[in-house]
Motif scaffolding. Sequence first.
Motif, PDB file in Angstrom:
ATOM      1  N   SER A 260     -63.190  53.764 -76.882  1.00 39.27           N
ATOM      2  CA  SER A 260     -63.938  52.643 -77.443  1.00 39.27           C
ATOM      3  C   SER A 260     -63.367  52.231 -78.795  1.00 39.27           C
ATOM      4  CB  SER A 260     -65.414  53.025 -77.572  1.00 39.27           C
ATOM      5  OG  SER A 260     -66.177  51.930 -78.016  1.00 39.27           O
ATOM      6  N   PHE A 261     -63.031  53.224 -79.630  1.00 39.48           N
ATOM      7  CA  PHE A 261     -62.418  52.909 -80.929  1.00 39.48           C
ATOM      8  C   PHE A 261     -61.047  52.260 -80.742  1.00 39.48           C
ATOM      9  CE2 PHE A 261     -65.349  56.093 -82.863  1.00 39.48           C
ATOM     10  CZ  PHE A 261     -65.846  55.280 -83.870  1.00 39.48           C
ATOM     11  N   LEU A 262     -60.252  52.801 -79.844  1.00 40.22           N
ATOM     12  CA  LEU A 262     -58.915  52.260 -79.622  1.00 40.22           C
ATOM     13  C   LEU A 262     -58.982  50.819 -79.112  1.00 40.22           C
ATOM     14  CD1 LEU A 262     -57.113  55.349 -78.028  1.00 40.22           C
ATOM     15  CD2 LEU A 262     -56.993  54.543 -80.391  1.00 40.22           C
ATOM     16  N   SER A 263     -59.977  50.524 -78.277  1.00 42.10           N
ATOM     17  CA  SER A 263     -60.135  49.163 -77.776  1.00 42.10           C
ATOM     18  C   SER A 263     -60.543  48.215 -78.898  1.00 42.10           C
ATOM     19  CB  SER A 263     -61.180  49.128 -76.657  1.00 42.10           C
ATOM     20  OG  SER A 263     -60.712  49.797 -75.515  1.00 42.10           O
ATOM     21  N   ARG A 264     -61.392  48.674 -79.799  1.00 40.93           N
ATOM     22  CA  ARG A 264     -61.794  47.827 -80.934  1.00 40.93           C
ATOM     23  C   ARG A 264     -60.594  47.549 -81.842  1.00 40.93           C
ATOM     24  NH1 ARG A 264     -66.274  45.838 -83.271  1.00 40.93           N
ATOM     25  NH2 ARG A 264     -66.214  45.528 -85.545  1.00 40.93           N
ATOM     26  N   ILE A 265     -59.775  48.566 -82.044  1.00 38.18           N
ATOM     27  CA  ILE A 265     -58.558  48.378 -82.846  1.00 38.18           C
ATOM     28  C   ILE A 265     -57.647  47.345 -82.186  1.00 38.18           C
ATOM     29  CG2 ILE A 265     -56.442  49.512 -83.632  1.00 38.18           C
ATOM     30  CD1 ILE A 265     -58.156  52.097 -83.867  1.00 38.18           C
ATOM     31  N   GLU A 266     -57.490  47.478 -80.894  1.00 39.10           N
ATOM     32  CA  GLU A 266     -56.630  46.552 -80.160  1.00 39.10           C
ATOM     33  C   GLU A 266     -57.136  45.117 -80.287  1.00 39.10           C
ATOM     34  OE1 GLU A 266     -54.534  46.486 -75.769  1.00 39.10           O
ATOM     35  OE2 GLU A 266     -56.635  47.074 -75.907  1.00 39.10           O
ATOM     36  N   ALA A 267     -58.449  44.948 -80.321  1.00 41.54           N
ATOM     37  CA  ALA A 267     -59.030  43.607 -80.356  1.00 41.54           C
ATOM     38  C   ALA A 267     -58.986  42.982 -81.751  1.00 41.54           C
ATOM     39  CB  ALA A 267     -60.475  43.660 -79.856  1.00 41.54           C
ATOM     40  N   PHE A 268     -59.235  43.777 -82.802  1.00 40.73           N
ATOM     41  CA  PHE A 268     -59.445  43.199 -84.133  1.00 40.73           C
ATOM     42  C   PHE A 268     -58.357  43.512 -85.153  1.00 40.73           C
ATOM     43  CE2 PHE A 268     -63.781  43.554 -82.352  1.00 40.73           C
ATOM     44  CZ  PHE A 268     -64.152  42.211 -82.414  1.00 40.73           C
ATOM     45  N   ASN A 269     -57.550  44.540 -84.912  1.00 36.69           N
ATOM     46  CA  ASN A 269     -56.540  44.882 -85.917  1.00 36.69           C
ATOM     47  C   ASN A 269     -55.502  43.783 -86.142  1.00 36.69           C
ATOM     48  OD1 ASN A 269     -55.343  46.897 -87.799  1.00 36.69           O
ATOM     49  ND2 ASN A 269     -53.631  46.746 -86.370  1.00 36.69           N
ATOM     50  N   PRO A 270     -55.126  42.987 -85.146  1.00 34.10           N
ATOM     51  CA  PRO A 270     -54.157  41.922 -85.433  1.00 34.10           C
ATOM     52  C   PRO A 270     -54.583  40.985 -86.555  1.00 34.10           C
ATOM     53  CG  PRO A 270     -54.343  42.236 -83.069  1.00 34.10           C
ATOM     54  CD  PRO A 270     -55.406  43.095 -83.693  1.00 34.10           C
ATOM     55  N   ALA A 271     -55.891  40.801 -86.741  1.00 37.69           N
ATOM     56  CA  ALA A 271     -56.376  39.923 -87.814  1.00 37.69           C
ATOM     57  C   ALA A 271     -56.470  40.657 -89.149  1.00 37.69           C
ATOM     58  CB  ALA A 271     -57.745  39.352 -87.444  1.00 37.69           C
ATOM     59  N   ILE A 272     -56.740  41.969 -89.109  1.00 35.56           N
ATOM     60  CA  ILE A 272     -56.948  42.743 -90.341  1.00 35.56           C
ATOM     61  C   ILE A 272     -55.661  43.412 -90.800  1.00 35.56           C
ATOM     62  CG2 ILE A 272     -58.297  44.607 -91.400  1.00 35.56           C
ATOM     63  CD1 ILE A 272     -59.919  42.151 -90.581  1.00 35.56           C
ATOM     64  N   ASN A 273     -54.864  43.887 -89.862  1.00 35.18           N
ATOM     65  CA  ASN A 273     -53.589  44.561 -90.143  1.00 35.18           C
ATOM     66  C   ASN A 273     -53.770  45.809 -91.007  1.00 35.18           C
ATOM     67  OD1 ASN A 273     -50.739  44.738 -89.864  1.00 35.18           O
ATOM     68  ND2 ASN A 273     -50.464  43.905 -91.918  1.00 35.18           N
ATOM     69  N   SER A 274     -54.713  46.645 -90.630  1.00 38.87           N
ATOM     70  CA  SER A 274     -54.960  47.866 -91.402  1.00 38.87           C
ATOM     71  C   SER A 274     -54.284  49.092 -90.798  1.00 38.87           C
ATOM     72  CB  SER A 274     -56.466  48.133 -91.501  1.00 38.87           C
ATOM     73  OG  SER A 274     -57.022  48.375 -90.223  1.00 38.87           O
ATOM     74  N   ILE A 275     -53.813  48.992 -89.561  1.00 39.11           N
ATOM     75  CA  ILE A 275     -53.294  50.156 -88.846  1.00 39.11           C
ATOM     76  C   ILE A 275     -51.773  50.134 -88.803  1.00 39.11           C
ATOM     77  CG2 ILE A 275     -53.432  51.520 -86.739  1.00 39.11           C
ATOM     78  CD1 ILE A 275     -56.114  51.008 -88.166  1.00 39.11           C
ATOM     79  N   ILE A 276     -51.150  51.230 -89.235  1.00 37.20           N
ATOM     80  CA  ILE A 276     -49.692  51.369 -89.125  1.00 37.20           C
ATOM     81  C   ILE A 276     -49.304  51.858 -87.739  1.00 37.20           C
ATOM     82  CG2 ILE A 276     -47.719  52.733 -89.892  1.00 37.20           C
ATOM     83  CD1 ILE A 276     -48.766  52.660 -92.679  1.00 37.20           C
ATOM     84  N   SER A 277     -49.962  52.909 -87.283  1.00 40.86           N
ATOM     85  CA  SER A 277     -49.633  53.461 -85.967  1.00 40.86           C
ATOM     86  C   SER A 277     -50.809  54.258 -85.437  1.00 40.86           C
ATOM     87  CB  SER A 277     -48.390  54.349 -86.039  1.00 40.86           C
ATOM     88  OG  SER A 277     -48.632  55.478 -86.863  1.00 40.86           O
ATOM     89  N   LEU A 278     -50.870  54.418 -84.133  1.00 40.29           N
ATOM     90  CA  LEU A 278     -51.907  55.206 -83.480  1.00 40.29           C
ATOM     91  C   LEU A 278     -51.360  56.555 -83.053  1.00 40.29           C
ATOM     92  CD1 LEU A 278     -53.525  52.440 -81.236  1.00 40.29           C
ATOM     93  CD2 LEU A 278     -54.480  53.433 -83.331  1.00 40.29           C
ATOM     94  N   ASN A 279     -52.245  57.521 -82.952  1.00 43.63           N
ATOM     95  CA  ASN A 279     -51.877  58.849 -82.493  1.00 43.63           C
ATOM     96  C   ASN A 279     -51.688  58.812 -80.974  1.00 43.63           C
ATOM     97  OD1 ASN A 279     -51.633  61.532 -81.834  1.00 43.63           O
ATOM     98  ND2 ASN A 279     -53.656  62.137 -82.589  1.00 43.63           N
ATOM     99  N   PRO A 280     -50.467  58.993 -80.478  1.00 44.32           N
ATOM    100  CA  PRO A 280     -50.241  58.900 -79.028  1.00 44.32           C
ATOM    101  C   PRO A 280     -50.945  59.998 -78.243  1.00 44.32           C
ATOM    102  CG  PRO A 280     -48.286  59.760 -80.126  1.00 44.32           C
ATOM    103  CD  PRO A 280     -49.226  59.326 -81.209  1.00 44.32           C
ATOM    104  N   ASN A 281     -51.396  61.046 -78.930  1.00 43.19           N
ATOM    105  CA  ASN A 281     -52.053  62.169 -78.253  1.00 43.19           C
ATOM    106  C   ASN A 281     -53.574  62.117 -78.374  1.00 43.19           C
ATOM    107  OD1 ASN A 281     -49.560  63.427 -77.523  1.00 43.19           O
ATOM    108  ND2 ASN A 281     -49.368  64.137 -79.644  1.00 43.19           N
ATOM    109  N   ALA A 282     -54.116  61.024 -78.939  1.00 39.69           N
ATOM    110  CA  ALA A 282     -55.560  60.960 -79.202  1.00 39.69           C
ATOM    111  C   ALA A 282     -56.388  61.150 -77.938  1.00 39.69           C
ATOM    112  CB  ALA A 282     -55.908  59.646 -79.883  1.00 39.69           C
ATOM    113  N   LEU A 283     -56.000  60.485 -76.862  1.00 41.44           N
ATOM    114  CA  LEU A 283     -56.764  60.616 -75.616  1.00 41.44           C
ATOM    115  C   LEU A 283     -56.540  61.964 -74.956  1.00 41.44           C
ATOM    116  CD1 LEU A 283     -56.378  57.053 -74.057  1.00 41.44           C
ATOM    117  CD2 LEU A 283     -58.445  58.072 -75.010  1.00 41.44           C
ATOM    118  N   ARG A 284     -55.338  62.495 -75.089  1.00 41.37           N
ATOM    119  CA  ARG A 284     -55.023  63.780 -74.452  1.00 41.37           C
ATOM    120  C   ARG A 284     -55.858  64.914 -75.030  1.00 41.37           C
ATOM    121  NH1 ARG A 284     -51.854  67.969 -75.571  1.00 41.37           N
ATOM    122  NH2 ARG A 284     -50.981  66.938 -77.410  1.00 41.37           N
TER     123      ARG A 284
END
Length: 383
Positions: free
Chosen positions: A34-58
Motif C-alpha cells: 500500500s505504501f509503495l503504491s502511494r509512492i508510485e502515485a504521488f512521488n512524481p509530483a513531490i520528488n522526495s524518494i531517491i530509491s526504493l528497497n528492492p527487498n521490501a516485499l521479500r
Amino acid sequence: MHNYRDVGNRETTIDGVHNVLFSGVAACRDVVSSFLSRIEAFNPAINSIISLNPNALRVTNHWGMSRFGHQQAHSRCCCSGCFKNAGVIILGKTNFHELALEGLTVSSLSCETINPYDFTRTPGGSSGGTGAEIASSFAVFGTGSDTANSLRSPASANSLFAFRPTRGLISRPGIIPVSYTQDAIGPVARNTNDLAVALTVMASTSFDPLDNTTPPSLFGTDYAKDTPSNETTPVNDIMNYMISVLQKAGVEIVPITETLYNCTELSSSMDVQASEIRESMDAYLQMHFSTALLHAIIYLEQTNLVVKIASPSQIGRNGILTALTGFPVVTVPAAFSPPIDHAPIGAPIGMEILGLPWSESMLINIASHISALAHANICKHVG
C-alpha cells in the motif's frame, strides 16, 4: 503492485499499522504494498524518494513497521541495524541536499524536492526529502541528519514532529559527515508517540567505539512510556489516587527516582550514568535553567515561512543553538499561516522546545501536551 489489500495508509501511525496486523485485517505484505503504491502515485509530483528497497516485499515474512531514512543502509550505520533488529521494514531512501550542506533539498542525483503543502516552496532542508515524504504519507516515520537545522527545518516546513537528541545519545557512523561536533541524527514523525518509539529504537545501542560521544549508561531507555495514552494514563491515574489515599491516612510517601530501581536499567548492563564536562555554553544554559527554574525553552524554528523554490538559501532558521551545545530539542507543529497563493490552507509553521542534556523523556512529554492543547495532531491532510 497488484493483488494486495489497501489498508488506508494516509497519515497512519505505528499503532494503526499494528492494529491492522494484529487484528488480521491485512498482512504485512499488504501494508508495504500500500505504501509503495502511494509512492508510485504521488512521488512524481513531490520528488522526495531517491530509491526504493528492492527487498521490501521479500522481507514482509517478518512483519514490521514501515519507515524511511535518508542515510544509506550501511554496515557501519547503527540506526539501520537498530531498525532492522526491531522488525522495521526499510522502504527506501529519501532525497537530501547535496552533501547536506544547505537548508534546501536539491541534489545532483534527484534534483529538487517539493513541499507537498505548497508546490512553490521548498520542504526545508537538508533532510527535506524525509519531511516531504512523511507529510505525503509515504511511510509511518522517517529519519534525518542535523548539523545546524537539517532535521528540524523540514519538520517545521511540513507540519511534523522531529527530535534532535543530546549529542552522543545516538551513534552517528554511516551518515554523511559534515561536523563531528555538530552532526546528529534523529526521527521525524506525524505525532509524538511515533516520534518517541522511533527515538527509543534509534538509541537502543550502548557505547559505540566508532563514535566516542556515545555514553555507556543510557542504553534501553523507553521514551514512549512517558507519552500520554489511553493505555497508560488510566493506570497512572489510579496509582496517583492510591498514593493520595495513603497520604491522607498519614503515610509518608518517598518518591524513588534512582536508576537502580528502573526495570530497564536492571535488565540491561546496570552501568551508572556517565557524566561529562560540558562546554562554557552548556554551563551557561545550565545556570539559566536552574536559577530561573526553567524546564525548557521554546522558540520558532524559522522566523519566516520556508523559502520558495529557487531561493539561494534557507534563511531565518534558529537551529544553531542546540547544534553548538549538544542539548536535545524537539520540533512540533505550531500552526499554519493564513491562506496564501499556491497554499490554500496556508504554509506550516513549527516551533522548537529545547531542554537540558538527557531530558528527552521530558521533552517528548511536553511536546505531547502541547500537541493536545493546540490540536496540532489534527493536521491538515496532504494528497
